[in-house]
Enzyme design. Structure first.
Site, mmCIF file in Angstrom:
data_model
loop_
_atom_site.group_PDB
_atom_site.id
_atom_site.type_symbol
_atom_site.label_atom_id
_atom_site.label_comp_id
_atom_site.label_asym_id
_atom_site.label_seq_id
_atom_site.Cartn_x
_atom_site.Cartn_y
_atom_site.Cartn_z
ATOM 1 N N HIS A 1 46.140 47.247 40.912
ATOM 2 C CA HIS A 1 46.447 47.378 42.334
ATOM 3 C C HIS A 1 45.945 48.712 42.891
ATOM 4 C CE1 HIS A 1 49.337 48.660 45.537
ATOM 5 N NE2 HIS A 1 48.936 47.521 46.047
ATOM 6 N N GLU B 1 42.282 48.567 43.404
ATOM 7 C CA GLU B 1 41.991 47.801 44.621
ATOM 8 C C GLU B 1 42.015 48.724 45.851
ATOM 9 O OE1 GLU B 1 44.493 46.163 47.882
ATOM 10 O OE2 GLU B 1 45.210 45.143 46.065
ATOM 11 N N HIS B 2 43.061 49.546 45.956
ATOM 12 C CA HIS B 2 43.144 50.482 47.087
ATOM 13 C C HIS B 2 41.945 51.429 47.090
ATOM 14 C CE1 HIS B 2 47.300 50.529 49.029
ATOM 15 N NE2 HIS B 2 47.295 49.436 48.295
ATOM 16 N N GLU C 1 54.296 51.926 49.615
ATOM 17 C CA GLU C 1 54.217 50.469 49.462
ATOM 18 C C GLU C 1 55.274 50.013 48.451
ATOM 19 O OE1 GLU C 1 50.338 49.060 48.298
ATOM 20 O OE2 GLU C 1 50.874 46.956 48.588
#
Lengths: 422, 429
Positions: free
Chosen positions: B69, B72-73, B145
């Site tokens: 994740h 991905e950012h 997040e």
């Protein structure tokens, strides 16, 4: 792709958006009521009772088995609000004839209409057991607003901001009003509105529209309608120069900041599109100021965005932050708006925001829901621009238009949902 | 690039399949009449892939939780200091990305400037640029997040169930990791993962919308680099015991009603068409037992024991599989008892064939409905391709799923031993 409007009877119109690319037909009937505190809760409760059974499919089980047999047709009844109107919406979504060996247009239309016009009630009352369950469900829905803290913070901000205004009535209703309703009074309310309220039917997909209209007209001929038009509400907000500050405390890890602004601009105002464009430069999309400063530069949040309400002349900024970053985030959010108002934005930012908005307008054409929503909104305003006309107007906007529109925006209410330790 | 064209008459859809010399698979579904065009560029790298042999090395390598994740950012960061979003925004395209348990998907939709946006998508995902500064900056954003999900009761009840069902399978770990685990991520970890999992033969491209397939293939030829190392990725998983890790797990959160997830661990992991058949079977079983037209749903709803938020959420993946029933109730324990009673009676009596046929028909309707929207199609096709499934073989798989097969799958999954329950109760406000 045009929208065709047909008046079925006085006060009931059908809107057909023909589009053969969909594999399904999406159909909804909206029963409109003037938004009012004294009946909002009853209408919300009715939306739940109407999906519990019809004269033909007496209970949930029969309804759902019937829908299964119609190749898994989806049906639902909801409550929505637009401008000064609260609507009970009965919808059905089913496969187009092209994909089937038999046509299911008429049975699906009948299912939708039966939910509204032929619910399974007793002589002069809804069934007590059904009523009790749905009353509890509505109560759970209202109390369940807190489950999504981001939308709850937005809801609370606008609630505080618009206290006492006509359009601020909550479409789900109120707990204190729920206790005054029983299975008989709700039945009386149903009877008093079912043939007196304006209605709109929206159909998106590919059907034989003449035959469908004929079918619906025939269906409606059983009833004796006497429909009263709805008078628009005055939306002028109470003017105040002081910013209102509100806080709630919950058992949460992250704070939710919601900032409500008055724009003085609704969809019927000339500078509405300029506001939309300015809002996009400011806080709507990954190109926007809020995303690039509050999130990317300052690392304060995962989301920070703004949106406008086209009927209520409101702009709302929302962000999820650490409790202690409240001042930092709030002042940056205000500063970025000031920067844009003072003309401190590039031509590239303007064009990027313009592309973003025109792209989303064009994209409506791929969504039955968005098409219905867009054109339904026009039932309650003067603006009658088609999607293509709206795009042409947005293409023509200048940077000065954006500055002029955003300079009308004033901070009204700051809401903060914080944790117990904060 | 060579490609093949396959048509599906029942669906009224066509798919073009090409393979780039690097091993990258390219899939195009033209949709005449759609305004929106949607493209995905995805890698088979998700949160479960936390141990692997880096490409060109021989020793296993373990990474902190949340790397897929985080990566991905960070892909959006460009070597010239810009953000990949910027160029998409100039073209009027709407870009995003998401990380699931077993893949990462970079995507955009647009109405204009498709080719420019598409070539930008292919290009930026091939341009990693990780520095100490940009990695540090992201810790704050992802930290928020994670905090957002900390307050999400639905998220908590789901992850707690996975923790209860699994002993060692990394699906039990939150996709984004924790604030502590992401603090251990540095640029070297990111490059190692990138070089292994983002090699073209581990990736796919999928385009849906009113596009010319030849143009899509031409863009791929033009932009995809041919000099990068490519090869089969070796992910390492510990053997997961068949039993559930714990029968019951409970937590508190700021919610209005207790939330529950009741899960059944599926120990028969499949791949390709067998996975698709199993997924269809589990979906049909769920609808028969717990769907809107089931007697169990009706009776519990009519008694006020459950509300409309009751439903099922099944996962049938190559790396893990479970059938889950979720909802809200003042009495979660009673709901569980009723569910187990229904399951036990089906074990004794079997499924009714009329009911089976009715549900199958309804299910086919919902499958067709999925082909209304370019994004839905794109995400579905991407997920299936990464799992080795051709979406157009759905109709064949669907035909194969008969009452006997469904009964067999039911007996394998829905047992007392395979079951675990997670509940989130409202905290005191």
């Amino acid at each position: 792709m045009d929208i065709i409007k047909k008046e079925l009877i006085n006060g009931i119109n059908l809107y057909y958006i023909h589009d053969a690319k969909y594999k399904t037909v999406s159909m909804s009937v909206f029963l409109h009521r003037r938004l009012a505190k004294d009946e909002a809760t009853s209408n919300a409760l009715l939306s739940k009772l109407l999906k519990r059974g019809t004269v033909k499919c007496k209970n949930l089980n029969e309804l759902n088995i019937y829908a299964d047999k119609l190749y898994g047709a989806l049906y639902d009844v909801n409550i929505t609000k637009k401008a000064y109107v609260q609507s009970i919406v009965c919808s059905v979504n089913f496969l187009s004839d092209e994909y089937l060996e038999e046509s299911i247009v008429n049975p699906c239309t009948e299912l939708m209409l039966d939910m509204l016009f032929k619910p399974n009630t007793g002589e002069n009352s809804f069934d007590k057991e059904v009523f009790d369950v749905e009353k509890q469900n509505l109560k759970d829905d209202i109390e369940g607003l807190i489950n999504d803290k981001r939308s709850y913070a937005n809801f609370r901000c606008i609630e505080e901001m618009c206290k006492g205004e006509e359009n601020s009535v909550f479409e789900f209703g109120y707990l204190e009003d729920l206790d005054k309703i029983d299975e008989k009074t709700i039945y009386d309310h149903y009877k008093s509105i079912i043939t007196k309220s304006p209605m709109d039917i929206f159909v998106v997909g590919s059907v034989d529209i003449d035959s469908l209209c004929g079918y619906i007209k025939e269906y409606l001929s059983e009833f004796d309608f006497n429909i009263d038009a709805i008078t628009p509400a005055d939306i002028t907000a109470s003017e105040s120069n002081d910013v209102k500050y509100v806080e709630d405390v919950f058992d949460v890890a992250q704070g939710k900041l919601a900032m409500g602004f008055r724009t003085g601009i609704t969809i019927d105002d000339e500078d509405y599109y300029a506001l939309l464009l300015g809002n996009s430069i400011y806080g709507s999309g990954a190109h926007s100021r809020l995303f690039n400063t509050v999130r990317e530069e300052m690392s304060l949040c995962y989301y920070a965005s703004s949106k406008t309400d086209k009927f209520r002349a409101i702009m709302l900024v929302s962000s999820g932050i650490e409790f202690e970053n409240y001042d930092k985030a709030k002042s940056e959010i205000e500063k970025q708006l000031q920067n844009i108002v003072s003309g401190d934005f590039t031509d590239e930012e303007l064009e990027v925001a313009r592309n973003y908005i025109t792209n989303s307008y064009r994209s409506y054409k791929d969504s039955p829901y968005a098409m219905k929503d867009y054109y339904r909104g026009q039932c309650f305003c003067k603006n009658q621009d088609t999607i293509d006309e709206a795009i042409v107007k947005i293409e023509a906007l200048t940077r000065q238009d954006v500055i002029n529109a955003l300079s009308k925006v004033k901070l009204d209410t700051v809401y903060f949902l914080k944790g117990k330790e904060a | 690039m060579n490609y093949t064209k396959i048509e599906n008459k029942r669906l009224n859809e066509t798919m073009y399949i090409g393979e780039h010399e690097t091993g990258l698979g390219v899939f195009v579904i033209p949709k005449k009449g759609c305004v929106k065009k949607y493209a995905t560029f995805a890698t088979k790298f998700g949160s479960v892939n936390n141990r692997f042999i880096p490409l060109g090395e021989t020793e296993p390598y373990t990474i902190p939780d949340g790397v897929a994740h985080f990566l991905e950012h960070k892909m959006f960061e460009q070597p010239d200091g810009t953000n990949a979003f910027d160029k998409f925004a100039l073209y009027g395209a709407n870009a995003n990305a998401f990380t699931s348990f077993n893949h990462t998907n970079y995507l955009f939709s647009c109405t204009d400037n498709f080719t420019e946006s598409f070539e930008h998508l292919l290009s930026y995902v091939q341009e990693p640029y990780f520095t100490k500064e940009n990695v540090d900056k992201e810790q704050g954003i992802i930290g928020q997040e994670i905090r957002m999900y900390d307050d999400d009761g639905q998220w908590a009840v789901m992850f707690n169930l996975l923790k209860a069902l699994y002993h060692v399978n990394p699906v039990r770990i939150d996709i984004a990791g924790t604030v502590e685990s992401i603090a251990k991520i540095d640029k070297d970890v990111l490059y190692k993962c990138y070089n292994t999992y983002y090699n073209p033969s581990n990736m796919v491209v999928c385009v849906v919308g009113d596009v010319e397939p030849e143009q899509v293939f031409a863009s791929v030829e033009k932009v995809i680099k041919t000099d990068r190392p490519s090869g089969k990725v070796c992910s390492i998983f510990d053997e997961e015991p068949k039993s559930v890790c714990q029968k019951y797990i409970e937590a508190k959160a700021s919610v209005s009603l207790p939330l529950f997830n009741i899960g059944f661990k599926d120990n028969y992991l499949k791949e390709g068409d067998e996975l698709l058949k199993r997924e269809i079977a589990v979906e049909i079983i769920s609808r028969i037992l717990f769907g809107r037209s089931s007697t169990l749903y009706t009776s519990m709803y009519e008694e006020g024991l459950i509300n409309e938020n009751f439903g099922t959420d099944n996962s049938t993946e190559a790396e893990f599989a479970c059938a889950v029933i979720c909802g809200e109730s003042e009495k979660p324990a009673e709901v569980k008892e009723r569910i187990m009673k229904e399951i036990n009676s089906k074990h004794e009596e079997g499924f009714d064939s009329d009911e089976f046929e009715r549900i199958k028909r309804a299910f086919y309707g919902s499958y067709l409905r999925g082909f209304n929207n370019v994004e839905t199609i794109g995400n579905m096709v991407t997920r299936y391709i990464l799992a080795g499934i051709n979406i157009f073989s759905f109709a064949d798989a669907f035909e194969c799923v008969d009452l006997d097969f469904v009964t067999k799958v039911f007996k394998e999954i829905y047992t007392e031993e395979n079951m675990a329950m997670s509940v989130v109760y409202p905290s005191e406000q």
